[in-house]
Design an enzyme around this catalytic site. Structure first.
Site, PDB file in Angstrom:
ATOM      1  CG  HIS A  18      -7.916   0.974  -1.792  1.00 15.77           C
ATOM      2  ND1 HIS A  18      -7.510   2.060  -2.576  1.00 15.77           N
ATOM      3  CD2 HIS A  18      -6.907   1.123  -0.663  1.00 15.77           C
ATOM      4  CE1 HIS A  18      -6.771   3.146  -2.212  1.00 15.77           C
ATOM      5  NE2 HIS A  18      -6.374   2.200  -0.919  1.00 15.77           N
ATOM      6  CG  HIS A  52      -9.604   0.259   2.344  1.00 17.22           C
ATOM      7  ND1 HIS A  52     -10.012   1.066   1.134  1.00 17.22           N
ATOM      8  CD2 HIS A  52      -8.566   0.956   2.945  1.00 17.22           C
ATOM      9  CE1 HIS A  52      -9.261   2.089   1.325  1.00 17.22           C
ATOM     10  NE2 HIS A  52      -8.808   2.238   2.494  1.00 17.22           N
ATOM     11  CG  HIS A  77      -7.545   6.286   6.611  1.00 13.37           C
ATOM     12  ND1 HIS A  77      -6.635   5.218   6.742  1.00 13.37           N
ATOM     13  CD2 HIS A  77      -7.886   5.915   5.125  1.00 13.37           C
ATOM     14  CE1 HIS A  77      -6.709   4.156   5.700  1.00 13.37           C
ATOM     15  NE2 HIS A  77      -7.268   4.548   4.873  1.00 13.37           N
ATOM     16  CG  HIS A 104      -1.828   1.169   1.306  1.00 19.39           C
ATOM     17  ND1 HIS A 104      -1.777   2.134   2.414  1.00 19.39           N
ATOM     18  CD2 HIS A 104      -2.721   1.474   0.373  1.00 19.39           C
ATOM     19  CE1 HIS A 104      -2.815   2.952   1.904  1.00 19.39           C
ATOM     20  NE2 HIS A 104      -3.560   2.610   1.029  1.00 19.39           N
ATOM     21  CG  PHE A 120      -2.577   7.105   2.357  1.00 21.07           C
ATOM     22  CD1 PHE A 120      -3.744   6.658   2.948  1.00 21.07           C
ATOM     23  CD2 PHE A 120      -2.867   8.353   1.735  1.00 21.07           C
ATOM     24  CE1 PHE A 120      -5.004   6.826   2.766  1.00 21.07           C
ATOM     25  CE2 PHE A 120      -4.156   8.692   1.422  1.00 21.07           C
ATOM     26  CZ  PHE A 120      -5.167   8.303   1.762  1.00 21.07           C
ATOM     27  CG  HIS A 142     -10.853   6.550   2.352  1.00 21.00           C
ATOM     28  ND1 HIS A 142      -9.818   7.404   1.775  1.00 21.00           N
ATOM     29  CD2 HIS A 142     -10.345   5.333   2.677  1.00 21.00           C
ATOM     30  CE1 HIS A 142      -8.615   6.600   1.920  1.00 21.00           C
ATOM     31  NE2 HIS A 142      -9.191   5.335   2.268  1.00 21.00           N
ATOM     32  CG  HIS A 182      -4.707   7.160  -1.796  1.00 24.23           C
ATOM     33  ND1 HIS A 182      -3.444   6.592  -1.738  1.00 24.23           N
ATOM     34  CD2 HIS A 182      -5.447   6.374  -1.295  1.00 24.23           C
ATOM     35  CE1 HIS A 182      -3.527   5.531  -0.852  1.00 24.23           C
ATOM     36  NE2 HIS A 182      -4.579   5.460  -0.724  1.00 24.23           N
TER      37      HIS A 182
HETATM   38 CU1  C2O Z   1      -4.915   3.492   0.369  1.00 22.92          CU
HETATM   39 CU2  C2O Z   1      -7.774   3.832   2.919  1.00 22.92          CU
HETATM   40  O1  C2O Z   1      -6.131   3.933   1.883  1.00 22.92           O
END
Ligand code: C2O
Length: 584
Positions: free
Chosen positions: A214, A374, A343, A184, A361, A339, A205
């Site tokens: 994802h 995810h 995070h 990732h 990230f 999203h 992203h």
């Molecule tokens: Cu690539 Cu929720 O992140």
């Protein structure tokens, strides 16, 4: 519900699936041949691996590039399939000479942490030849809501055993838990450049790559779990943060430091019974849990329905070959909220300069809850398509874009977006749980509708400017001429910031008292957010909001101007302008 838990047998599905649905990588595509084929013979054999249960049912298919498969599939079918795609997309994409933006796997380069320190998050280098992967599951496993499992359930034992085994694998094994997190990191923090453009960084992203990348990541993560516990009925859970039952860190992720599913690097203020705030930015609420739940449902409605009318709204901007991703990218609605916000809610301490695992990230996937976050994002994609009647993108530059992952046998595989669109072929489905936000639309603040607007300057008098305090402007609405869409879009133009910083600001319309405006008020349009990632680089992007429905709701559809208020919640960003346009 119980019936749903049994994997469904799909006997004859696979025999048709991989041939009919996995169109071989076309020969024109091979001019784009990725650099990992560098040791390959001239006329590469495209190999689809199919992990069917019964070998006689679904033999591994080997087909020469560009030729019919051994199954004697009528070539017309393949062409028809392609033709369908291309015809549709030519209509939307007159610049049909474009190509997908592809990652270059030749060299994974050093990525950067938000504080600027370099980090080597390259997964183990590719040694094996990369195989093209075509999914063709014979059974469907049900991914269930994480809150439905207790820590003494068999499921918890299985799941934590799988994660523990991943953590125990040697670091040289790409299936190792930390290496999966690195996959990732490398894909989003500047580990790869774009194929054919060594000066451009690749990233998954802030664009239409977000949902499919994802999905595939979690898919292989799940396969690795299945393999390690030798149980191919195992399915990951989803963190159902969009419904009241799931609006806390689920118990299985919070059972103490000895649990493989636990992560010490989470915001200590947000451990259970703290209720999630789907639009959190370092602003711990003082509201009661029931009130926060109500706000969350309105946020979901706004992001999934009010603001997600088109593919671009939902998926984000297209990214094509040669695009400078940070310059042209714009995230879809769900990627921004909830999203990004989930995070930071999970992994940012009260000091936003001190992010912890999920909050940034490069380290996000080091928290086992990442995959459940995810799977829920992925589930929202299925809800948008099925319940909300959205449709997938048909542009070949999306469909043909591909990524490389490591499969459950630690072998590198290449997957295309188009081969991951049917989750039945991927072998999973989501448990059906209540979706209470479907009727949780925001309401205008209780006051006289469409009251006179306070005076405020014109955008031209204010912008460009740095958003370091709330800004009010009165924006003229365009006059509709001729046919075409009458749907109005408010555009916050040229939002500029450093990609490594947290950015967050709120946007309100016709609201004269933003401090009293809540997420379930229609005057609150939403926010902009960036999670720190990648190399130091300045990003310039637009943030758009659909306002026609909102203005109607506010009884302001006949007024020729609107009041727009921007309220910074983070590091200041530069904003270049504000305008209203019609949806093209
Ligand atoms: Cu690539 Cu929720 O992140």
């Amino acid at each position: 519900m119980v019936g749903l838990l049994q994997p469904r047998q799909m006997t004859s599905f696979c025999a048709i699936a991989s041939v009919a649905n996995c169109i071989p990588y076309s020969s024109s595509f091979s001019s784009n041949k990725p650099s990992f084929f560098k040791h390959q013979r001239k006329d590469p054999v495209v190999k689809f691996t199919c992990r069917a249960k019964n070998d006689d049912q679904r033999p591994e298919t080997t087909t020469k590039n560009g030729e019919n498969s051994p199954e004697k599939l009528d070539r017309r079918d393949v062409l028809l399939g392609l033709g369908g795609l291309y015809t549709t997309s030519l209509a939307v994409n007159p610049m049909a000479i474009s190509k997908p933006a592809l990652p270059d796997f030749k060299d994974c380069i050093e990525a950067t942490q938000p504080n600027g320190t370099p980090i080597n998050c390259c997964p183990p280098p590719l040694v094996d030849e990369v195989t093209d992967y075509c999914p063709c599951a014979t059974t469907v496993n049900i991914r269930k809501a994480a809150q439905s499992f207790t820590v003494d359930s068999d499921y918890y034992k299985k799941y934590s055993k799988a994660i523990q085994k991943m953590k125990n694998l040697a670091l040289s094994d790409p299936r190792n838990f930390l290496q999966q997190a690195n996959v990732h990191c490398a894909y989003c923090d500047g580990g790869y450049t774009q194929q054919g453009h060594p000066n451009l960084l690749y990233e998954i992203h802030n664009s239409w790559l977000f949902f499919p990348w994802h999905r595939w990541f979690v898919y292989f993560f799940e396969k690795i779990c299945q393999n390690l516990i030798d149980d191919d009925t195992f399915a990951l859970p989803f963190w159902n943060w969009d419904a009241p039952a799931g609006m806390q860190i689920p118990p299985i992720y919070n059972s103490g430091v000895t649990s493989p599913l636990y992560d010490t690097l989470r915001n200590p203020k947000h451990l259970p019974p703290s209720v999630v705030n789907l639009e959190w930015f370092n602003d711990d609420a003082t509201v009661e849990p029931e009130v926060q739940i109500k706000y969350n449902l309105a946020i979901m409605y706004r992001q999934m329905i009010t603001q997600s009318k088109t593919q671009i709204d939902f998926f984000g901007n297209p990214i094509r070959d040669g695009d400078d991703v940070p310059k042209i990218s714009a995230s879809g609605t769900i990627e921004i909220t909830p999203h990004n916000h989930m995070h930071s809610w999970t992994g940012t301490s009260v000091d936003p300069n001190n992010p912890i695992n999920m909050g940034v990230f490069y380290s996000a996937a080091r928290d086992p809850i990442f995959s459940a976050h995810h799977t829920n994002i992925d589930r929202l994609w299925t809800i948008w398509l099925n319940q909300l009647k959205g449709t997938n993108i048909t542009d070949p530059d999306w469909l043909n874009a591909y990524f490389i992952f490591y499969n459950e046998e630690a072998k590198p595989v290449r997957v295309r977006i188009q081969d991951g669109l049917d989750i039945t072929r991927l072998g999973y489905a989501y448990e059906e749980v209540p979706i209470p936000w479907l009727d949780a639309s925001a309401k205008p603040k209780s006051r006289t509708k469409a009251k006179t607007l306070p005076s405020a300057p014109d955008p031209a008098q204010v912008f460009p400017t740095t958003l370091d305090k709330p800004i009010n402007v009165i924006v003229k609405r365009p006059k509709k001429s001729g046919s075409g869409s009458s749907e109005e879009i408010l555009v916050i133009e040229g939002v500029e910031y450093d990609k490594r910083s947290y950015v967050d600001f709120n946007v309100y319309i016709n609201e004269d008292d933003v401090n009293a405006c809540r997420p379930d008020n229609a005057e609150f349009l939403g926010s902009f957010s960036n999670l720190p990632h990648g190399h130091q680089m300045s990003v310039k992007t637009d943030r758009q909001f659909r306002i026609s429905e909102v203005l109607e709701e506010l009884g302001a559809q006949d007024y020729d101007r609107v009041l727009v208020t921007l309220v910074p919640k983070s590091n200041p960003v530069k904003i270049n302008g504000i305008k209203i346009k019609f949806d093209p």
